[in-house]
Scaffold this motif. Structure first.
Motif, short mmCIF file in Angstrom:
data_model
loop_
_atom_site.label_atom_id
_atom_site.label_comp_id
_atom_site.label_asym_id
_atom_site.label_seq_id
_atom_site.Cartn_x
_atom_site.Cartn_y
_atom_site.Cartn_z
N UNK A 1 89.52 29.19 42.71
CA UNK A 1 88.17 28.95 42.22
C UNK A 1 87.91 27.48 41.86
N UNK A 2 88.92 26.81 41.32
CA UNK A 2 88.71 25.47 40.77
C UNK A 2 88.21 24.47 41.81
N UNK A 3 88.56 24.69 43.08
CA UNK A 3 88.15 23.73 44.12
C UNK A 3 86.66 23.76 44.40
N UNK A 4 85.97 24.79 43.88
CA UNK A 4 84.52 24.89 44.07
C UNK A 4 83.78 24.79 42.74
N UNK A 5 84.42 24.15 41.75
CA UNK A 5 83.82 24.05 40.42
C UNK A 5 83.77 22.61 39.94
N UNK A 6 82.79 22.32 39.09
CA UNK A 6 82.61 20.99 38.50
C UNK A 6 82.40 21.13 37.01
N UNK A 7 82.61 20.03 36.28
CA UNK A 7 82.34 20.00 34.85
C UNK A 7 81.04 19.24 34.60
N UNK A 8 80.14 19.84 33.82
CA UNK A 8 78.85 19.21 33.52
C UNK A 8 78.49 19.44 32.06
N UNK A 9 77.57 18.62 31.56
CA UNK A 9 77.13 18.78 30.17
C UNK A 9 75.71 19.31 30.06
N UNK A 10 74.86 19.04 31.04
CA UNK A 10 73.47 19.49 31.04
C UNK A 10 72.66 18.75 29.97
N UNK B 1 90.79 17.35 35.75
CA UNK B 1 90.32 16.03 36.19
C UNK B 1 89.74 16.10 37.60
N UNK B 2 90.35 16.88 38.46
CA UNK B 2 89.77 17.07 39.81
C UNK B 2 88.35 17.63 39.72
N UNK B 3 88.13 18.54 38.78
CA UNK B 3 86.82 19.17 38.62
C UNK B 3 85.79 18.20 38.02
N UNK B 4 86.26 17.08 37.52
CA UNK B 4 85.36 16.08 36.95
C UNK B 4 85.27 14.83 37.81
N UNK B 5 85.90 14.87 38.99
CA UNK B 5 85.93 13.67 39.84
C UNK B 5 85.68 14.02 41.31
N UNK B 6 86.74 14.35 42.02
CA UNK B 6 86.62 14.52 43.47
C UNK B 6 85.75 15.72 43.84
N UNK B 7 85.80 16.79 43.05
CA UNK B 7 84.95 17.95 43.36
C UNK B 7 83.48 17.58 43.29
N UNK B 8 83.12 16.83 42.24
CA UNK B 8 81.72 16.42 42.07
C UNK B 8 81.29 15.51 43.20
#
Length: 615
Positions: A282-291, A322-329
């Motif tokens: 799942x993590x490869x299709x997820x990002x971290x956001x604050x909105x 960190x991947x979810x806050x960088x390369x995924x985005x």
């Protein structure tokens, strides 16, 4: 094209060619780079490895990873940074934020987040555009140019959010077309009207097709949408969602091909419910956001670095987070050359103390120090020198090219700086003229943006119910929606705000009509902001003169005022765990179930109809 234009074009191309040639030669170790970071571990977001090599930077780009300190004869202008014991990772990216919700201008927002490792954000300026239309969009593009944080823009899709709203502008596909070619515009922002999208409403489909014509992404906003409605929403072209509040909802949307933005902001906190998504696949299709993020949280907690820390604390692998806050985005938005520390990538990177604490020690933007300390030699520097340098409030930063004062006061965007068109209110405006034996009430859901519809036989016998009003402030229509709110906690006085998603009309909650009127009029006089009234007096206020949404002051200064207002609100009874202003701001957004209040009255979100308060 005449000969002079041809010659000028050839000169530019020749200059670009020479720069690229030098970058390649620096990568090959044949000429010295501008910067070598030695001794640290480089986080490889492609493979999940830590590589202990030198990092070479040339002309704002990553030249390569290897033993550059030994390979080349270092020239006098090459900087050598000892990063022994530290981790070098890509700069963090927030995949979905509304800068206006920080209550800060873009320049002050950038100053607040760059020390936390954020080097790029993708913002949806629909807050200011709902107020000021295209003038608001122009302001955000201009005000965010040349900042230390790269600000990319998604064009607002729902202005207004739905037909139940009254906003300051209405934008159609034809209004957005000219902006699609802007180099910082990445696509169409969150399609909040998922009911209209799933029903294939023509004006929405026009915006979708315009975006697809330019091969750009379309963000979603569809809390609770599932089954055939979700199929229709995804089939329309919506490729992400940031409204998932539980694992089951997120998994269904992942299965249908959407990317999931895991949101952890000031008001909505979904991370804990979505922790299973931090694991493969799942993590490869997820990002971290604050909105949405208030200035106090940015100062005290941090930005995307805080989300990574929280995820790691709750069991996530730090490299995955960190991947979810960088390369995924970067991958989702098609930002080539960003989101990784690799040859040919823009030299935006963060030096972390370690992968356990995720403490940001230094931030580099295009190979130049943007925040923190440049030398990490533990044998020569004492501990006092190891803390990051905080950005001082109120500074006109070199990277803003001296535009701050111009943008905040002299560009004559009347829709941005004079956004209130509203008559003086009276206490009588807040009296409810409806009658009936039962009353329909909005009830807050703790920790969520969702609300419940509660129907009671009367309100006198129930505690913790206050009056709620939303007043149209863009066109002086005189429209006022009235209702009741349960669970807010206010025991006396009134609280007013011009931050009321997404149309940003004037919203007021209070225990009596006199204080409600007083607080509302004070916000109007200030051209927007927050105000608290008690027993006929204003006891606290914060002016937000940029579209009634943002201040020109620093994050620290805004936080002092906002913190004081929150303390006052607590004394008046607002419950712990409820942000008095962020919570109030979402009560007028008619795209989040179940019940909301707009200038037209109580809105049933599921049916998209106005319903009676008393019946």
């Amino acid at each position: 094209m005449d000969n002079r234009e041809e010659a000028s074009k050839d000169t530019v191309l020749a200059g670009d060619t020479k720069k690229q040639q030098k970058r390649i030669l620096a990568a090959a170790g044949k000429i010295p780079p501008d910067l070598i970071l030695h001794g640290g571990g480089i986080l490889n977001v492609f493979t999940g490895e830590i590589e202990y090599r030198d990092l070479a930077v040339y002309d704002g780009m990553i030249a390569g990873i290897g033993h550059y300190a030994d390979l080349v004869k270092v020239d006098w202008y090459t900087k050598m940074i000892d990063c022994t014991g530290h981790i070098i990772c890509p700069g963090f990216m927030d995949g979905h934020i509304h800068i206006e919700s920080s209550m800060l201008s873009p320049a002050e927002f950038a100053a607040a987040v760059i020390p936390h490792g954020t080097t790029a954000v993708i913002t949806d300026p629909h807050e200011i555009v709902n107020v000021a239309g295209l003038a608001g969009l122009d302001y955000m593009l201009q005000a965010s140019e040349g900042l230390p944080v790269d600000v990319f823009v998604m064009l607002p899709s729902c202005v207004p959010a739905t037909s139940l709203d009254e906003s300051g502008a209405v934008l159609m596909a034809r209004d957005l077309a000219a902006y699609m070619e802007h180099d910082r515009v990445l696509g169409l922002a969150e399609l909040m009207d998922f009911y209209g999208t799933a029903a294939a409403r023509e004006d929405i489909i026009d915006k979708i097709m315009l975006t697809q014509k330019f091969k750009k992404v379309i963000d979603g906003h569809a809390p609770g949408l599932s089954s055939y409605g979700l199929n229709a929403y995804v089939a329309a072209g919506v490729s992400s969602d940031h409204e998932c509040s539980d694992q089951e909802e997120a998994l269904e949307k992942l299965r249908r091909g959407q990317w999931i933005m895991i949101r952890e902001g000031t008001a909505a906190k979904n991370m804990m419910a979505l922790m299973p998504l931090f694991k493969k696949p799942y993590s490869s299709r997820c990002m971290l956001v604050t909105d949405d993020k208030h200035p106090g949280d940015l100062i005290k907690q941090g930005h995307i670095d805080y989300l990574i820390k929280k995820a790691v604390k709750n069991g996530a692998d730090p490299i995955t987070a960190i991947q979810m806050a960088t390369i995924n985005t970067a991958a989702y938005f098609g930002l080539t050359g960003r989101g990784a520390v690799a040859p040919g990538y823009i030299a935006d990177f963060v030096i972390l103390k370690d992968l356990e604490s995720i403490t940001v020690e230094a931030v580099y933007k295009r190979g130049k120090l943007a925040a923190g300390k440049e030398i990490f030699d533990k044998s020569k520097a004492d501990k006092a020198d190891q803390s990051p340098i905080s950005v001082k409030p109120g500074k006109t930063y070199e990277w803003n090219n001296g535009k701050r004062d111009e943008l905040l006061g002299s560009n004559n965007q009347s829709g941005v700086f004079h956004s209130f068109h509203l008559k003086e209110l009276t206490a009588e405006d807040f009296y409810c003229n409806e009658s009936g034996n039962t009353v329909r009430i909005i009830e807050l859901v703790p920790g969520e943006l969702l609300t419940k519809e509660v129907i009671l036989p009367c309100i006198e016998s129930y505690k913790d119910i206050v009056k709620l009003a939303v007043i149209e402030r863009h066109h002086n229509t005189g429209h006022i929606g009235l209702g009741y709110l349960k669970g807010y906690g206010l025991k006396s006085g009134a609280i007013a705000s011009s931050v009321a998603h997404d149309s940003h009309n004037l919203i007021v909650a209070g225990t009596n009509e006199g204080d409600m009127c007083l607080a509302a009029n004070q916000v109007s006089r200030n051209q927007g902001g927050l105000a608290i009234a008690l027993e006929g007096k204003i006891i606290g206020e914060l002016a937000l003169p940029i579209a009634g949404l943002m201040s020109g002051d620093s994050a620290e200064q805004v936080d002092i005022s906002l913190t004081n207002l929150k303390h006052i609100a607590r004394r008046l009874g607002i419950k712990e765990g409820i942000d008095p202003f962020m919570t109030l701001a979402f009560l007028s957004l008619p795209v989040i179930p179940e019940l909301r209040l707009t200038t037209k009255g109580l809105a049933d979100v599921k049916t998209q109809k106005i319903v009676k308060t008393w019946f």
